[in-house]
Write a protein that holds these residues in place. Structure first.
Motif, mmCIF file in Angstrom:
data_model
loop_
_atom_site.group_PDB
_atom_site.id
_atom_site.type_symbol
_atom_site.label_atom_id
_atom_site.label_comp_id
_atom_site.label_asym_id
_atom_site.label_seq_id
_atom_site.Cartn_x
_atom_site.Cartn_y
_atom_site.Cartn_z
ATOM 1 N N ALA A 191 0.343 -0.962 0.070
ATOM 2 C CA ALA A 191 0.098 0.152 0.342
ATOM 3 C C ALA A 191 1.013 0.904 0.196
ATOM 4 C CB ALA A 191 -0.812 0.042 1.099
ATOM 5 N N HIS A 194 2.118 1.431 -3.676
ATOM 6 C CA HIS A 194 1.448 1.347 -4.847
ATOM 7 C C HIS A 194 0.572 2.281 -6.033
ATOM 8 C CE1 HIS A 194 -1.913 4.134 -2.591
ATOM 9 N NE2 HIS A 194 -2.450 4.494 -4.129
ATOM 10 N N VAL A 244 -1.489 -6.024 -4.349
ATOM 11 C CA VAL A 244 -2.209 -4.964 -4.110
ATOM 12 C C VAL A 244 -1.504 -3.359 -5.241
ATOM 13 C CG1 VAL A 244 -2.800 -5.747 -1.707
ATOM 14 C CG2 VAL A 244 -0.458 -4.216 -2.235
ATOM 15 N N HIS A 248 -4.732 -2.308 -7.597
ATOM 16 C CA HIS A 248 -5.839 -1.536 -6.588
ATOM 17 C C HIS A 248 -7.105 -1.040 -7.651
ATOM 18 C CE1 HIS A 248 -2.781 1.797 -7.772
ATOM 19 N NE2 HIS A 248 -3.742 2.651 -8.042
ATOM 20 N N ALA A 270 -6.273 -7.660 -3.043
ATOM 21 C CA ALA A 270 -6.661 -6.862 -4.864
ATOM 22 C C ALA A 270 -7.692 -6.542 -4.476
ATOM 23 C CB ALA A 270 -6.266 -7.218 -6.050
ATOM 24 N N ILE A 273 -7.193 -3.033 -1.259
ATOM 25 C CA ILE A 273 -7.296 -2.023 -1.302
ATOM 26 C C ILE A 273 -8.181 -1.587 -2.440
ATOM 27 C CG2 ILE A 273 -5.694 -2.614 -3.189
ATOM 28 C CD1 ILE A 273 -3.569 -0.897 -2.151
ATOM 29 N N ALA A 274 -8.878 -2.079 -3.224
ATOM 30 C CA ALA A 274 -9.319 -0.828 -4.242
ATOM 31 C C ALA A 274 -10.539 -0.319 -3.308
ATOM 32 C CB ALA A 274 -10.562 -1.973 -4.949
ATOM 33 N N ASP A 277 -8.365 3.087 -1.545
ATOM 34 C CA ASP A 277 -7.903 3.215 -2.161
ATOM 35 C C ASP A 277 -8.828 4.243 -2.226
ATOM 36 O OD1 ASP A 277 -5.696 4.749 -4.001
ATOM 37 O OD2 ASP A 277 -7.338 4.147 -5.132
#
Length: 405
Positions: A191, A194, A244, A248, A270, A273-274, A277
């Motif tokens: 992260a 990313h 990730v 993302h 993934a 983190i989507a 984020d």
């Protein structure tokens, strides 16, 4: 009993037995309470399961009905505690200065990494791992401190702060899902890195205040591929950290980028983190736009599920950070303003707040800490608000009355 495949398994279902792709029967029985358990079964090669519909439990969460925030349950406790899990829990006052120092160090690390890439130097992953470990230790001591610090944003530091905030949120999310600590470290490290590819996006596009043109958006989207390519060439990066960073912006309906992955093609990490984020991007304060409230961000995530985001994971994320995360400015029924300090795990709409301003009288009040979950409390949160609407320097208040405790 009902037989289903692993893709149909969801939180709330009660598993009676399981079978791998090779036909091997596994002695697995119990309630599925979170997506991490599903991922574990998938990692063991489970493809088919028998469930008991009569023992299924409801898990639906409606963001428009805040009372249901308290219905989300946590995962089953681990049989043995790690050193971090056994760590003494600290108060907000005890942890806040450590958290601020960690946050500052992480921003400096980001800045140095961008400079290294610009000068053709390699990223030192060990530095990012150490930073991630610091976040994890702080989160296990008192996650509210880092959450609070992450809300005190600089409008002109989005590029640096966004990845730091996403790493903090991923750490809290992964801890809530009870993922193992090595995995949490890899998630937090990924992260932090990313968006590293944004250093290769022209500043005119990266910092454009208005809507991007179609051509500009094509260039902006390339930052994911840039991040992936940079990390693929970085010594010591783990597959989870790379995953990730590379994925993302993938979405459940296949309309994400760069690969257009969908559903089971997108890993648990993934998918996590989507969500994180997007949440941080929506709430971020930038030079050219104000961030939206945390409640609004959570509603957007909820409304965009399950098309864009994993619905079960969105519910778990909400439970992990609370409806009003620490650091949020809120308007009370009493027409007073308060800063959220700590979540109440058993009542996520009733956090601990510090009341400090009266909106009708337009005057500051002696700061007072109030636990809204206390039965004797006669006040409640009306809504999350923007400090700028009241001419309040929230960061100044935070430094004077929270950091100086």
């Amino acid at each position: 009993m009902k037989t289903i495949n692993i893709a149909q398994l969801a939180s709330g279902m009660y598993v009676v037995n399981a079978q791998t792709s090779s036909g091997k029967a596994l002695k697995i029985q119990g309630l599925i309470s979170n997506p991490a358990q599903i991922e574990l079964l998938r990692s063991k090669g489970v493809t088919q399961l028998s469930i008991d519909p009569a023992r299924q439990q409801p898990t639906e969460l409606d963001v428009d009905d805040s009372s249901q925030f308290n219905m989300v349950t946590t995962a089953v406790d681990s049989p043995s505690l790690t050193a971090r899990q056994s760590m003494k829990k600290l108060s907000m006052a005890q942890e806040i200065k450590k958290a601020k120092a960690l946050y500052s160090e992480a921003k400096s690390l980001q800045k140095r990494a961008f400079a290294d890439i610009t000068n053709g130097k390699a990223i030192n992953v060990a530095d990012f791992r150490r930073c991630a470990e610091g976040f994890i230790d702080s989160v296990f001591r008192n996650q509210d401190a880092l959450l609070c610090i992450s809300r005190m944003r600089e409008k002109d530091a989005y590029l640096l702060e966004h990845s730091v905030n996403v790493s903090i949120l991923m750490t809290i999310f992964a801890k809530y899902l009870k993922l193992d600590e090595p995995t949490i470290e890899e998630l937090a490290t990924g992260a932090l890195l990313h968006d590293i590819g944004k250093i290769k996006v022209p500043d005119a596009i990266l910092n454009k205040p208005g809507r991007l043109t179609d051509d500009e958006f094509v260039v902006m989207r390339q930052h994911v591929e840039f991040s992936r390519d940079i990390l693929q060439q970085t010594e010591g990066i783990s597959p989870i950290s790379l995953d990730v960073a590379a994925n993302h912006h993938e979405r459940m309906d296949g309309r994400g980028y760069p690969a257009g992955l969908q559903q089971e093609q997108i890993s648990l990490h993934a998918r996590m983190i989507a969500i994180v984020d997007t949440y941080d991007a929506i709430t971020a304060q930038r030079v050219y736009k104000s961030g939206q409230s945390c409640v609004r961000a959570l509603k957007i995530l909820r409304s965009d599920s399950p098309t864009h985001f994993d619905l079960e994971l969105v519910k778990q994320f909400i439970a992990a950070i609370g409806m009003y995360p620490p650091g949020t400015l809120v308007l009370m029924d009493s027409e007073k303003l308060a800063l959220v300090l700590e979540n109440n795990p058993n009542s996520l709409t009733c956090p601990v707040v510090k009341v400090f301003y009266h909106t009708k009288r337009r005057c500051y009040l002696p700061p007072l800490t109030v636990d809204l979950a206390n039965p004797k409390c006669d006040d409640a949160i009306k809504s999350a608000v923007d400090a700028a609407d009241y001419g309040i320097d929230l960061k100044k208040f935070f430094n004077e009355f929270i950091m100086q405790v």
